[in-house]
Design an enzyme around this catalytic site. Structure first.
Site, PDB file in Angstrom:
ATOM      1  N   PRO A   1      -3.483 -11.435  11.105  1.00 35.79           N
ATOM      2  CA  PRO A   1      -3.903 -11.153  12.489  1.00 35.79           C
ATOM      3  C   PRO A   1      -3.975  -9.646  12.698  1.00 35.79           C
ATOM      4  O   PRO A   1      -3.220  -8.893  12.077  1.00 35.79           O
ATOM      5  CB  PRO A   1      -2.773 -11.762  13.329  1.00 35.79           C
ATOM      6  CG  PRO A   1      -1.604 -11.851  12.414  1.00 35.79           C
ATOM      7  CD  PRO A   1      -2.159 -12.032  11.027  1.00 35.79           C
TER       8      PRO A   1
ATOM      9  N   LYS B   1     -13.624   1.876  15.057  1.00 36.36           N
ATOM     10  CA  LYS B   1     -12.392   1.054  15.188  1.00 36.36           C
ATOM     11  C   LYS B   1     -11.852   1.085  16.620  1.00 36.36           C
ATOM     12  O   LYS B   1     -11.339   0.093  17.128  1.00 36.36           O
ATOM     13  CB  LYS B   1     -11.304   1.588  14.244  1.00 36.36           C
ATOM     14  CG  LYS B   1     -11.355   0.972  12.868  1.00 36.36           C
ATOM     15  CD  LYS B   1     -10.206   1.428  11.976  1.00 36.36           C
ATOM     16  CE  LYS B   1     -10.564   1.143  10.523  1.00 36.36           C
ATOM     17  NZ  LYS B   1      -9.690   1.786   9.573  1.00 36.36           N
TER      18      LYS B   1
ATOM     19  N   ASN C   1       0.843  -1.200   0.000  1.00 33.46           N
ATOM     20  CA  ASN C   1       0.000   0.000   0.000  1.00 33.46           C
ATOM     21  C   ASN C   1       0.873   1.243   0.000  1.00 33.46           C
ATOM     22  O   ASN C   1       2.102   1.152  -0.003  1.00 33.46           O
ATOM     23  CB  ASN C   1      -0.970  -0.005   1.190  1.00 33.46           C
ATOM     24  CG  ASN C   1      -0.242   0.015   2.517  1.00 33.46           C
ATOM     25  OD1 ASN C   1       0.414   0.998   2.852  1.00 33.46           O
ATOM     26  ND2 ASN C   1      -0.328  -1.075   3.258  1.00 33.46           N
TER      27      ASN C   1
ATOM     28  N   ILE D   1      -2.867  -6.900  14.696  1.00 33.72           N
ATOM     29  CA  ILE D   1      -1.757  -6.769  15.646  1.00 33.72           C
ATOM     30  C   ILE D   1      -2.155  -5.908  16.845  1.00 33.72           C
ATOM     31  O   ILE D   1      -1.974  -6.285  18.006  1.00 33.72           O
ATOM     32  CB  ILE D   1      -0.525  -6.157  14.936  1.00 33.72           C
ATOM     33  CG1 ILE D   1      -0.127  -7.034  13.746  1.00 33.72           C
ATOM     34  CG2 ILE D   1       0.632  -5.985  15.908  1.00 33.72           C
ATOM     35  CD1 ILE D   1       0.881  -6.410  12.800  1.00 33.72           C
TER      36      ILE D   1
ATOM     37  N   PHE E   1      -4.248   4.113  14.610  1.00 28.73           N
ATOM     38  CA  PHE E   1      -4.511   5.097  13.553  1.00 28.73           C
ATOM     39  C   PHE E   1      -5.645   4.555  12.695  1.00 28.73           C
ATOM     40  O   PHE E   1      -5.793   3.339  12.575  1.00 28.73           O
ATOM     41  CB  PHE E   1      -3.276   5.287  12.665  1.00 28.73           C
ATOM     42  CG  PHE E   1      -2.389   6.415  13.095  1.00 28.73           C
ATOM     43  CD1 PHE E   1      -1.624   6.320  14.237  1.00 28.73           C
ATOM     44  CD2 PHE E   1      -2.321   7.581  12.339  1.00 28.73           C
ATOM     45  CE1 PHE E   1      -0.808   7.361  14.628  1.00 28.73           C
ATOM     46  CE2 PHE E   1      -1.510   8.628  12.718  1.00 28.73           C
ATOM     47  CZ  PHE E   1      -0.745   8.524  13.872  1.00 28.73           C
TER      48      PHE E   1
END
Ligand code: PMT
Length: 399
Positions: free
Chosen positions: A307, A339, A210, A309, A325
């Site tokens: 996963p 989130k 990305n 993290i 973030f």
């Protein structure tokens, strides 16, 4: 103030005379050091007359060395200002060369260093020059960017030396900041930061990645180290120098980042996850390059979830204060709040991303969100965002 003015070769060298005049008028001491190139444009005697000091230009002149050796000269000033700084001088400084008196002084000093480039617009725009100035800035040197306008060569564009009066006032500003007591708010705190993208290999030559450059996470790591924190930076594949005083662990994939975080989270007081971790990877990386065949117009890749993290860290009983973030293109704050909850974080930085903001750029605009508070920061450099974020966290951790 004691100012060592380094003058390199370029038509703008004559403007350095005005710099010396302004500094002398303001009561400062100025020692001029010229490169061989600078002497092609202006006579040392002019600087000598204005500064009242013999101009220094040689590393190997016994008489000059006798007056004040080059190491003593490197210790003498409060600040070194390079104006004009030519493309050649910047390249030599970037490479750490000490092939004349000026580059040797710059290498042998620990004083603040300010450089004001001046050159033809195409030389300024050249990728080599841009890389050089970025690297010098990442070493803590301050650039006074060149201005746009008509150039001595008749072309129009960016590359003109900043005006002497503006150089004088910026140097005064920089020196008054340097005299302020350094902010050591993070002294004794241990910070774990993740930064950059992860690359998920498909085969030996291809990967899913990305646009994260790592700049945001690296700015946080540097700002925290500058404020006294002990910082471990887990970096995905990025092309950035290691921030000064920071321990760096390089990783490539999400799984490798997970392993590095698991080995380090328990020693941290705070973890900040600025990395853009790939959500999915292929289960089996192909051993050989995947071949394109004539009869195959589509390729289906089956991906498995990586996963999470930061969510894993947030679930541990010995977890640090966990800051995530969230890069979003729309409805930034609401998605970030979701989130924050879902991952069980203490705080999240909602990060507006889009054309020219967020990924890859040098500026950013964060909204800092905890369960009870939402603080919107103004658009500014990633370093300034990092400092505001660190202040917000440390205040929260203290209370
Ligand atoms: O690197 P730059 O070019 O400077 O750009 C900065 C940035 C935009 C990459 C950065 O500021 C940013 O926003 N990073 C988070 C990117 C993102 O959208 O993450 P996410 O929404 O996929 O994940 C949310 C949080 O969970 C992040 O803290 C992320 O590190 C973490 N995460 C995500 C997935 C995963 N598998 N593990 C994680 O820990």
């Amino acid at each position: 103030m004691k100012i060592l003015l380094g003058v390199s070769g370029g038509i703008a060298a004559y403007k350095a005379l005005e710099l010396v005049r302004l500094w002398m008028k303001a009561g400062h001491q100025v020692q001029v050091v010229m490169t061989e190139g600078a002497k092609q444009f202006i006579a040392p005697l002019s600087f000598q007359a204005l500064s009242g000091q013999r101009v220094r230009d040689s590393l190997f002149d016994l008489a000059q060395e006798d007056a004040m050796g080059h190491i003593a000269l490197a210790r003498w000033p409060d600040v070194i200002v390079l104006a004009p700084a030519s493309a050649d001088l910047l390249a030599r400084l970037r490479a750490g060369m000490a092939d004349d008196l000026l580059t040797t002084l710059c290498l042998a000093t620990d004083k603040p260093l300010v450089f004001a480039p001046a050159m033809n617009r195409l030389m300024w725009a050249n990728a080599a020059t841009q890389e050089n100035v970025q690297l010098l800035q990442s070493r803590g040197w301050t650039m006074l960017a060149p201005e746009s306008g008509e150039q001595a060569c008749g072309e129009v564009g960016a590359g003109r030396l900043a005006e002497p009066a503006s150089i004088v006032s910026r140097v005064a500003q920089i020196m008054s900041h340097a005299a302020e007591k350094p902010n050591q708010a993070w002294l004794g705190k241990r910070l774990l930061v993740t930064a950059g993208p992860t690359f998920e290999d498909l085969d030996p030559v291809r990967f899913i990645g990305n646009r994260s450059s790592g700049k945001m996470g690296f700015a946080i790591a540097q700002a925290a180290a500058d404020q006294g924190a002990q910082v471990v930076l887990i970096a995905g594949p990025v092309n950035l120098p290691t921030p000064k005083g920071v321990e760096r662990i390089n990783v490539r994939s999400a799984l490798a980042m997970m392993t590095a975080v698991q080995a380090n989270y328990a020693q941290a007081d705070v973890m900040i996850g600025a990395a853009a971790v790939a959500d999915y990877r292929v289960e089996q990386v192909a051993q050989q390059k995947i071949k394109k065949t004539d009869d195959q117009d589509r390729l289906t890749l089956e991906l498995v979830k990586n996963p999470d993290i930061i969510a894993w860290v947030a679930q541990q009983s010995d977890k640090p204060y966990v800051v995530g973030f969230a890069a979003e293109t729309q409805d930034v704050v609401n998605y970030a709040k979701e989130k924050l909850k879902r991952k069980g974080l203490d705080m999240i930085c909602a990060n507006q991303v889009g054309e020219g903001i967020g990924f890859e750029t040098d500026t950013n605009q964060l909204t800092l969100i905890t369960e009870n508070e939402t603080v919107v920061l103004e658009l500014s450099s990633k370093r300034q965002q990092a400092e505001a974020l660190l202040t917000f966290i440390i205040e929260g951790v203290k209370n």
